[in-house]
Design a protein around this motif. Structure first.
Motif, PDB file in Angstrom:
ATOM      1  N   ALA A   1       7.520   3.991  -1.053  1.00 34.51           N
ATOM      2  CA  ALA A   1       7.002   5.255  -0.522  1.00 34.51           C
ATOM      3  C   ALA A   1       7.344   6.408  -1.458  1.00 34.51           C
ATOM      4  O   ALA A   1       6.510   7.295  -1.696  1.00 34.51           O
ATOM      5  CB  ALA A   1       7.560   5.508   0.872  1.00 34.51           C
TER       6      ALA A   1
ATOM      7  N   LEU B   1       9.652  11.354   5.797  1.00 33.12           N
ATOM      8  CA  LEU B   1       9.299   9.953   6.046  1.00 33.12           C
ATOM      9  C   LEU B   1      10.588   9.184   6.301  1.00 33.12           C
ATOM     10  O   LEU B   1      11.441   9.090   5.412  1.00 33.12           O
ATOM     11  CB  LEU B   1       8.556   9.356   4.849  1.00 33.12           C
ATOM     12  CG  LEU B   1       7.198   9.953   4.483  1.00 33.12           C
ATOM     13  CD1 LEU B   1       6.652   9.281   3.229  1.00 33.12           C
ATOM     14  CD2 LEU B   1       6.211   9.807   5.624  1.00 33.12           C
TER      15      LEU B   1
ATOM     16  N   VAL C   1      12.257   5.512   7.254  1.00 30.14           N
ATOM     17  CA  VAL C   1      11.967   4.074   7.242  1.00 30.14           C
ATOM     18  C   VAL C   1      13.092   3.380   7.996  1.00 30.14           C
ATOM     19  O   VAL C   1      14.200   3.231   7.487  1.00 30.14           O
ATOM     20  CB  VAL C   1      11.871   3.539   5.805  1.00 30.14           C
ATOM     21  CG1 VAL C   1      11.465   2.064   5.823  1.00 30.14           C
ATOM     22  CG2 VAL C   1      10.887   4.358   4.986  1.00 30.14           C
TER      23      VAL C   1
ATOM     24  N   GLY D   1       5.864  -1.514   6.532  1.00 29.14           N
ATOM     25  CA  GLY D   1       4.701  -0.934   7.193  1.00 29.14           C
ATOM     26  C   GLY D   1       3.709  -0.317   6.226  1.00 29.14           C
ATOM     27  O   GLY D   1       3.861  -0.368   5.000  1.00 29.14           O
ATOM     28  N   ASP D   2       2.682   0.310   6.801  1.00 31.72           N
ATOM     29  CA  ASP D   2       1.587   0.902   6.029  1.00 31.72           C
ATOM     30  C   ASP D   2       2.011   2.290   5.547  1.00 31.72           C
ATOM     31  O   ASP D   2       2.012   3.249   6.317  1.00 31.72           O
ATOM     32  CB  ASP D   2       0.334   0.978   6.898  1.00 31.72           C
ATOM     33  CG  ASP D   2      -0.905   1.343   6.101  1.00 31.72           C
ATOM     34  OD1 ASP D   2      -0.766   1.875   4.981  1.00 31.72           O
ATOM     35  OD2 ASP D   2      -2.027   1.115   6.602  1.00 31.72           O
ATOM     36  N   ILE D   3       2.341   2.399   4.277  1.00 33.80           N
ATOM     37  CA  ILE D   3       2.792   3.671   3.716  1.00 33.80           C
ATOM     38  C   ILE D   3       1.662   4.686   3.695  1.00 33.80           C
ATOM     39  O   ILE D   3       1.872   5.876   3.994  1.00 33.80           O
ATOM     40  CB  ILE D   3       3.363   3.451   2.306  1.00 33.80           C
ATOM     41  CG1 ILE D   3       4.587   2.536   2.368  1.00 33.80           C
ATOM     42  CG2 ILE D   3       3.728   4.770   1.641  1.00 33.80           C
ATOM     43  CD1 ILE D   3       5.127   2.140   1.004  1.00 33.80           C
TER      44      ILE D   3
ATOM     45  N   ALA E   1       1.220   6.174   7.128  1.00 30.88           N
ATOM     46  CA  ALA E   1       2.305   7.084   7.468  1.00 30.88           C
ATOM     47  C   ALA E   1       2.153   8.413   6.732  1.00 30.88           C
ATOM     48  O   ALA E   1       2.387   9.487   7.312  1.00 30.88           O
ATOM     49  CB  ALA E   1       3.647   6.436   7.123  1.00 30.88           C
TER      50      ALA E   1
ATOM     51  N   THR F   1      10.773  -0.642   1.126  1.00 30.75           N
ATOM     52  CA  THR F   1       9.639   0.158   1.603  1.00 30.75           C
ATOM     53  C   THR F   1       9.831   1.623   1.245  1.00 30.75           C
ATOM     54  O   THR F   1       8.884   2.315   0.852  1.00 30.75           O
ATOM     55  CB  THR F   1       9.484  -0.002   3.123  1.00 30.75           C
ATOM     56  OG1 THR F   1       9.325  -1.390   3.443  1.00 30.75           O
ATOM     57  CG2 THR F   1       8.272   0.769   3.635  1.00 30.75           C
TER      58      THR F   1
ATOM     59  N   LEU G   1       8.227   5.178   9.712  1.00 31.68           N
ATOM     60  CA  LEU G   1       7.574   4.063   9.034  1.00 31.68           C
ATOM     61  C   LEU G   1       8.444   2.827   9.206  1.00 31.68           C
ATOM     62  O   LEU G   1       9.630   2.832   8.875  1.00 31.68           O
ATOM     63  CB  LEU G   1       7.388   4.385   7.547  1.00 31.68           C
ATOM     64  CG  LEU G   1       6.829   3.289   6.641  1.00 31.68           C
ATOM     65  CD1 LEU G   1       5.422   2.893   7.071  1.00 31.68           C
ATOM     66  CD2 LEU G   1       6.827   3.767   5.184  1.00 31.68           C
TER      67      LEU G   1
ATOM     68  N   THR H   1       7.093  11.614  10.187  1.00 23.18           N
ATOM     69  CA  THR H   1       6.599  10.389  10.810  1.00 23.18           C
ATOM     70  C   THR H   1       7.574   9.270  10.489  1.00 23.18           C
ATOM     71  O   THR H   1       8.333   9.340   9.521  1.00 23.18           O
ATOM     72  CB  THR H   1       5.189  10.023  10.299  1.00 23.18           C
ATOM     73  OG1 THR H   1       4.659   8.942  11.073  1.00 23.18           O
ATOM     74  CG2 THR H   1       5.223   9.593   8.847  1.00 23.18           C
TER      75      THR H   1
END
Length: 415
Positions: free
Chosen positions: A272, A370, A372, A396-398, A401, A268, A392, A390
């Motif tokens: 990202a 970011l 993760v 998850g939804d990149i 985020a 992920t 993540l 944030t």
């Protein structure tokens, strides 16, 4: 068992009939059945010899479009196979060997092939679709063809050509544009220096146009070109952004250092990272991608070069986590002096890491963090670190985020 058995259904039936004919001919003393049984066995034997002597070979050209499919993305594989066979072959089946990183149905009907003793055969064109499933590099092929001899009694199996290496790139997610205000976006995307009266380095000359002030006449250029020229300030801009990808093994599971696709959180984070690079490049920034220890992870990508951003993503196909350095930084020491956007993609953070992030908060108005990890979802990273941050979750939804991290503080409160 069927794949190992060399006889087709017709060939198996011929052998069975020959055995029955020989047994009945011996018991009933019927010479005609004896001749029939021997003839059938001889036919199968001739077919077997022809399959061994007349082995087929060939060449293949395999192309994948796009060359580096993304994880979850589709790609078309086109094959052009040219067989070389001394004996004609009947229609059969083909299959292409797919690696673990690609999913699809790579098989179908193979047409009959004529003998190529006197002339070369026409190429056979095949096509199928695959979907990227695991980031990394793998080989597709070789092509396997299963056909029969001219009598349809013996199976003929052979390989055509060599395998082709295919790169499965991380997924590039379409992210929202940056804030429209230059101040919100980090300052350098639209910054320019209009240096009046600072010499000729930042000035260019253009032909005089009605309405231009006589005070702007460029006398040196006028004398050189023998026509009236005026000064025009050259707008200097140096849009630059930095993306930091923290590969320290302590942020991820040990599987992240073994091979691509083993650690979901790391995958992920890679997605990202390349998605952020693609967004910044599309916005016009020249993007540097570095590791948390300051090491360069790829050549700088010029602003507007979307194809170069995708090429960088393809180069990340084999990226893995590395052992920690003694400094164990989340961001390089130079991050504090960066004026342009700074985006940091990392994994699990400890308390000391949060304090270091707060102390290293860069001067950029767009400093995005970011993280993760499974255990960071409840942290208010923005208030703790001073970054636009944030959390993540793995897988998850990149895009969400990114939107949450880049939106202004008042928009977050109002939302």
């Amino acid at each position: 068992m069927r794949e190992r058995w060399p006889l087709t259904l017709r060939g198996t039936g011929a052998v069975v009939l020959a055995i029955i004919a020989l047994v009945v001919a011996q018991q009933a003393a019927i010479p005609e059945l004896l001749y029939f049984g021997v003839l059938m066995l001889a036919l199968v034997l001739v077919a077997a010899v022809s399959a061994v002597v007349g082995r087929a070979s060939g060449e293949i050209v395999r192309t994948v479009s796009p060359e580096a499919p993304e994880v979850g993305g589709l790609a078309e594989v086109h094959l052009s196979a040219r067989l070389s066979t001394p004996l004609p072959t009947l229609p059969g089946r083909w299959s292409d060997t797919l690696p673990a990183g690609l999913e699809g149905v790579a098989e179908g009907a193979f047409p009959a092939a004529a003998s190529t003793l006197r002339r070369s055969g026409a190429p056979v064109r095949l096509r199928y679709e695959v979907r990227g499933s695991v980031r990394g590099t793998a080989t597709v092929g070789p092509l396997r063809v299963s056909t029969t001899d001219p009598f349809g009694l013996i199976r003929r199996r052979f390989r055509v050509g060599q395998a082709t290496e295919v790169t499965v790139a991380p997924t590039i997610v379409d992210l929202a544009p940056l804030p429209s205000s230059p101040g919100e976006a980090g300052g350098t995307r639209q910054s320019s220096a209009l240096q009046l009266g600072q010499g000729a380095d930042n000035l260019i000359a253009r032909p005089y146009a009605p309405g231009d002030s006589m005070r702007r006449i460029h006398w040196r250029a006028t004398a050189h070109r023998d026509t009236l020229m005026v000064r025009q300030e050259e707008q200097e801009s140096s849009p630059a952004a930095t993306v930091v990808f923290d590969r320290s093994l302590s942020r991820w599971s040990p599987a992240a250092a073994e091979s691509p696709g083993r650690d979901r959180a790391f995958e992920t984070a890679v997605s990202a990272c390349v998605s952020v690079v693609a967004r910044l490049v599309h916005e016009g920034y020249t993007v540097d991608v570095i590791d948390s220890d300051g090491g360069v992870l790829g050549d700088p990508v010029d602003g507007g070069e979307d194809a170069e951003a995708r090429a960088l993503a393809a180069s990340f196909a084999t990226l893995r986590a590395r052992t920690d350095t003694p400094a164990r930084r989340v961001v390089p020491a130079s991050a504090a002096a960066m004026l342009g956007p700074v985006v940091v993609v990392t994994g699990r953070l400890e308390h000391d890491d949060l304090l270091a992030l707060r102390a290293a908060a860069p001067r950029s108005a767009l400093a995005v963090l970011l993280t993760v990890a499974d255990d960071d979802g409840a942290r208010d990273l923005r208030s703790v670190t001073g970054w636009h941050a944030t959390a993540l979750a793995p897988g998850g939804d990149i895009a969400r985020a990114w939107d949450d991290a880049t939106k202004p503080e008042d928009a977050r409160v109002g939302g």
